[in-house]
Design a protein around this motif. Structure first.
Motif, short mmCIF file in Angstrom:
data_model
loop_
_atom_site.label_atom_id
_atom_site.label_comp_id
_atom_site.label_asym_id
_atom_site.label_seq_id
_atom_site.Cartn_x
_atom_site.Cartn_y
_atom_site.Cartn_z
N ASP A 1 3.84 12.18 3.18
CA ASP A 1 2.96 13.24 3.69
C ASP A 1 3.80 14.29 4.38
N ILE A 2 3.15 15.38 4.75
CA ILE A 2 3.86 16.48 5.40
C ILE A 2 3.92 16.31 6.91
N ALA A 3 2.99 15.52 7.47
CA ALA A 3 2.93 15.32 8.92
C ALA A 3 2.70 13.85 9.23
N MET A 4 2.94 13.48 10.47
CA MET A 4 2.75 12.09 10.90
C MET A 4 1.27 11.87 11.20
N SER A 5 0.49 11.68 10.14
CA SER A 5 -0.93 11.39 10.27
C SER A 5 -1.12 10.02 10.91
N ASP A 6 -2.36 9.69 11.26
CA ASP A 6 -2.63 8.35 11.79
C ASP A 6 -2.24 7.27 10.79
N THR A 7 -2.47 7.52 9.51
CA THR A 7 -2.12 6.54 8.49
C THR A 7 -0.61 6.37 8.42
N ALA A 8 0.13 7.48 8.47
CA ALA A 8 1.59 7.39 8.50
C ALA A 8 2.07 6.66 9.75
N TRP A 9 1.42 6.87 10.86
CA TRP A 9 1.78 6.25 12.13
C TRP A 9 1.74 4.73 12.05
N MET A 10 0.90 4.19 11.15
CA MET A 10 0.77 2.74 11.00
C MET A 10 1.63 2.18 9.88
N ALA A 11 2.40 3.01 9.22
CA ALA A 11 3.15 2.57 8.04
C ALA A 11 4.49 1.93 8.41
N ASP A 12 5.12 1.32 7.40
CA ASP A 12 6.47 0.79 7.54
C ASP A 12 7.52 1.84 7.20
N LEU A 13 7.22 2.65 6.19
CA LEU A 13 8.15 3.67 5.72
C LEU A 13 7.38 4.97 5.58
N TRP B 1 0.86 -1.20 0.00
CA TRP B 1 0.00 0.00 0.00
C TRP B 1 0.88 1.23 0.00
N PHE B 2 0.69 2.08 -1.01
CA PHE B 2 1.37 3.37 -1.11
C PHE B 2 0.32 4.46 -0.95
N VAL B 3 0.52 5.34 0.02
CA VAL B 3 -0.46 6.38 0.35
C VAL B 3 0.22 7.75 0.22
N TYR B 4 -0.45 8.66 -0.49
CA TYR B 4 0.08 10.01 -0.64
C TYR B 4 -0.96 11.04 -0.23
N LYS B 5 -0.61 11.83 0.74
CA LYS B 5 -1.36 13.03 1.15
C LYS B 5 -2.85 12.77 1.35
N THR B 6 -3.15 11.68 2.01
CA THR B 6 -4.50 11.43 2.47
C THR B 6 -4.40 10.55 3.70
N ASN B 7 -5.45 10.50 4.49
CA ASN B 7 -5.35 9.90 5.81
C ASN B 7 -6.57 9.02 6.08
N PRO B 8 -6.66 7.86 5.45
CA PRO B 8 -7.84 7.01 5.63
C PRO B 8 -8.14 6.65 7.08
N LEU B 9 -7.12 6.56 7.93
CA LEU B 9 -7.39 6.24 9.33
C LEU B 9 -8.11 7.38 10.04
N GLY B 10 -8.02 8.58 9.50
CA GLY B 10 -8.72 9.71 10.09
C GLY B 10 -9.99 10.09 9.38
N THR B 11 -10.18 9.58 8.15
CA THR B 11 -11.33 10.03 7.35
C THR B 11 -12.29 8.91 6.96
N ALA B 12 -11.83 7.68 6.93
CA ALA B 12 -12.70 6.57 6.51
C ALA B 12 -13.44 6.01 7.72
N PRO B 13 -14.71 5.66 7.57
CA PRO B 13 -15.45 5.08 8.69
C PRO B 13 -14.90 3.72 9.11
#
Length: 732
Positions: A457-469, A426-438
């Motif tokens: 991303d620019i900040a350590m979002s919840d989605t980034a917090w769960m990532a490997d890189l 999973w590659f995620v760019y500038k969105t935060n499903p852990l904060g926005t998806a139900p």
């Protein structure tokens, strides 16, 4: 009964708005990050420079001018040449400086060293990060086929490169933030008019706004034009279960029962058709299915709608007549966020059908077609992979999904089931499903199901917090972006682009550079063998003078018709007309006209949760902004006064909100401005990531509480289907 407001309060509203923007701009010097940047620069000698940009604090992309002193951005001003925002810049726009100098920004590539969510990270150099990302992507492609990798991007000028990379890498599985937001409305209007319209709010004489909240959930130019139109005498009727700022300034507000909008709209159609309040020639020439619609709406009279909606029948009939009298300069406002119910596409179809009856398409004060801005795509031929499966993992679950947006919720189900095939990257760019998806718990399961997950991303979002890189991205003020065509109401269709206002801070790199480097490692470099500057030249190749205009004014306008575009254009529907009766739906086994079914009744001692927006909040991305956080604070739960009394809850109490998927704790706000059967809280709080230091531990997460239903036609999230319990927390 309608709640009527005088127009005197509107002046106060604009005063407050101006103060808010001024407060945002004035707060910048107190920011710790900015003080650090200033200290590092040479002693100020007053050298000022100005540079154009396009704001990225929400999706509107309003034109702005950065004022830079000695290499430090001190202020952002609106670009007076940028007509889409009417030469203005909101509080979020002013707070772009705080995003640039945010001390919580990601600064270096980080590799997870502990369990997901444990917060153990190792700083690594960029070359190691690129090698690791390429190695993991190649391993997943070899083990699971290219479709074993998912790509998810937010609304951003560089998101197109994520889609491009996914295609050349070989994955069909791409999802966008829009599948949590607006797709059911887009689907409905596209399938009625052949394209998604823009509302000519500025010239409208009568507007019914159902669920939209344009004086808080800002959309340019509609939010600004709505105030101007009302000052010129336009009437605004708001249907909303809560008393929003838009409802407060409207001529009439009706606290409609959530989920019954379709009954209201079909009753409007009933009156307009039965009393022959429409332009018969326009209907005969431009529409398809009037006779089927006439028969269909007979059972949906105002008395029926009144029983469903809680709005007096005589008011429904009067509103229908007033709309028709003002036509074609009247409208049912299309809205934007439409992620409400499992039948949201059909609800929005009923909005579109009433607009069709008003004959307002492509006419002043009605719904406008997109205008040609002349920006061109940059074509390429992606390679073919014989070992790929036949389709996306979210295919065939709903009949009319948008391929380029997908459905995040259906994709999540597929990832967790491993069917029809495994998705493990999973590659995620500038969105935060852990904060926005139900159903956040289920998204966490999705993260844990991945063999490798990377976030830029620019900040350590919840989605980034769960990532490997985790890879640090620059803010919009630090990077060069492709050109983008923007649409809106009158005199708004334009092209914008971005160039760095200041050099990128720390070790941040644009996602384009990341993907270009990885593509080279995967022997796909030929598909990214260009610079952003070269890419923009291709985009502007048929627009003589555009590059010069962008350099001179920060925006380019390609003169084009505003009205009458469809005088010599064929509608993109099967009938080549505005379709009340949708033939494509009929062929697919979908109801060709909206059929009303009542929403589920709220269970006893529970409430329906509804979403909404603030002028200071963009999904989950702006709550940790130092300027905006001063103006917002933590979210609260709106609870009706009578409901609170029944539950023994007092103002300022902490309450627990719980559903079948999760729970959260937050302060309660007791008000008469919401229905007794409904509660509301602002999104983006209660994060998992402690690196969002201003809001960690503040408020509750809607993503944790909402259940994961989706629209039955396009797969858009259905975020108003959740019932919650509310209980008072007793201090220990």
């Amino acid at each position: 009964m309608a709640h009527n407001k005088t127009r005197l309060s509107r002046r106060d509203f604009f005063k407050a708005s101006g103060m808010l923007a001024a407060a945002a701009a004035g707060s910048v010097p107190v920011l710790g990050g900015l003080e650090t940047a200033s200290a590092q620069s040479k002693k100020s000698v007053g050298n000022w420079e100005s540079a154009f940009s396009a704001c990225d604090m929400c999706f509107n992309k309003c034109g702005c001018i950065a004022r830079v002193q000695d290499g430090v951005v001190k202020k952002l001003d609106p670009n007076p040449k940028f007509l889409k925002s009417r030469g203005m810049l909101c509080a979020r726009g002013n707070a772009g400086v705080a995003q640039l100098y945010d001390p919580d920004r990601l600064k270096h590539p980080l590799l997870r060293k502990g369990a997901r969510g444990e917060g153990k990270w190792q700083r690594i150099p960029w070359d190691e990060a690129i090698d690791l990302l390429a190695t993991k992507m190649q391993a997943i492609r070899e083990k699971y086929t290219p479709c074993g990798h998912l790509f998810t991007a937010g609304t951003d000028l560089q998101s197109q490169f994520v889609g491009r990379f996914a295609e050349v890498y070989g994955s069909y599985n791409v999802t966008s933030h829009e599948s949590l937001c607006l797709l059911s409305g887009s689907r409905a209007f596209l399938d009625t008019f052949g394209e998604v319209p823009f509302a000519d709010v500025l010239n409208s004489k009568y507007i019914v706004m159902a669920g939209a909240n344009r004086f808080e959930a800002l959309v340019t130019p509609d939010s600004i034009d709505l105030m101007t139109a009302m000052q010129k005498g336009s009437k605004l009727v708001v249907l909303d279960p809560r008393y929003t700022k838009t409802a407060a300034l409207a001529d009439e507000w009706y606290p409609i029962r959530p989920g019954t909008d379709m009954a209201f709209m079909l009753a409007l159609a009933h009156v307009i058709i039965n009393e022959k309040l429409y332009d018969e020639k326009w209907i005969a020439d431009k529409t398809y299915g009037i006779e089927q619609l006439r028969e269909h709406v007979q059972k949906y009279d105002p008395r029926f709608a009144s029983e469903e909606c809680g709005i007096p029948a005589q008011d429904i009939a009067r509103i229908a007549r007033e709309l028709a009298a003002a036509a074609p300069a009247s409208m049912i406002y299309p809205g934007r966020r439409t992620s409400d119910y499992r039948n949201s596409t059909q609800i929005r179809r009923s909005f579109a059908i009433v607009n069709g009856l008003l004959g307002n398409w492509d006419r002043p004060g009605g719904l406008l077609a997109a205008r040609e801005v002349g920006l061109k795509g940059v074509p390429y031929d992606a390679p073919w992979y014989d070992d790929n499966p036949g389709d996306r993992v979210d295919a065939h679950k709903v009949p009319m999904m948008f391929e380029h947006d997908g459905s995040f919720l259906i994709t999540r189900d597929a990832v967790l089931s491993g069917k029809p095939y495994p998705v493990k990257g999973w590659f995620v760019y500038k969105t935060n499903p852990l904060g926005t998806a139900p159903d956040r718990a289920r998204t966490i399961e999705m993260c844990n199901a991945m063999e490798f997950m990377a976030v830029v991303d620019i900040a350590m979002s919840d989605t980034a917090w769960m990532a490997d890189l985790v890879l640090p991205a620059p803010s919009y003020l630090e990077r060069q972006d492709p050109a983008s065509g923007l649409q809106g109401s009158v005199a708004c269709a334009c092209v914008v682009q971005r160039d760095p206002v200041v050099p990128a801070l720390y070790e941040s790199r644009p996602v384009f550079d990341v993907l270009k480097a990885v593509a080279g490692k995967l022997e796909l470099g030929e598909y990214f063998d260009f610079t952003i500057e070269e890419y923009r030249r291709q985009q502007l190749r048929e627009l003589p003078g555009a590059a010069e205009a962008l350099a001179k004014d920060g925006v380019y306008y390609n003169p084009s018709k505003v009205y009458g575009i469809y005088e010599d254009r064929v509608y993109k529907t099967l009938s080549k007309k505005v379709e009340f009766y949708n033939q494509r739906y009929e062929k697919m086994g979908v109801d060709p006209m909206p059929v009303y079914s009542p929403p589920a009744r709220v269970p006893e001692n529970r409430f329906r949760m509804v979403l909404g927006r603030s002028a200071l909040v963009t999904q989950s991305s702006s709550q940790n902004n130092a300027v905006l956080h001063q103006l917002t604070g933590a979210n609260t739960l709106w609870l009706n006064t009578k409901s609170a009394a029944k539950l023994g809850i007092s103002s300022g109490d902490t309450v627990e909100v719980s559903s079948s998927t999760g729970r959260g704790e937050l302060k309660v706000e007791i008000t008469d401005g919401i229905r007794e059967d409904t509660v509301y809280m602002l999104s983006g709080f209660g994060p998992l990531s402690p690196q969002l230091s201003l809001i960690f531990g503040e408020g509750a997460s809607m993503a944790a509480v909402l259940t994961g239903e989706y629209d039955e036609i396009c797969g858009n999230a259905a975020m108003h289907e959740t019932f919650v319990s509310v209980t008072r927390k007793v201090a220990s």
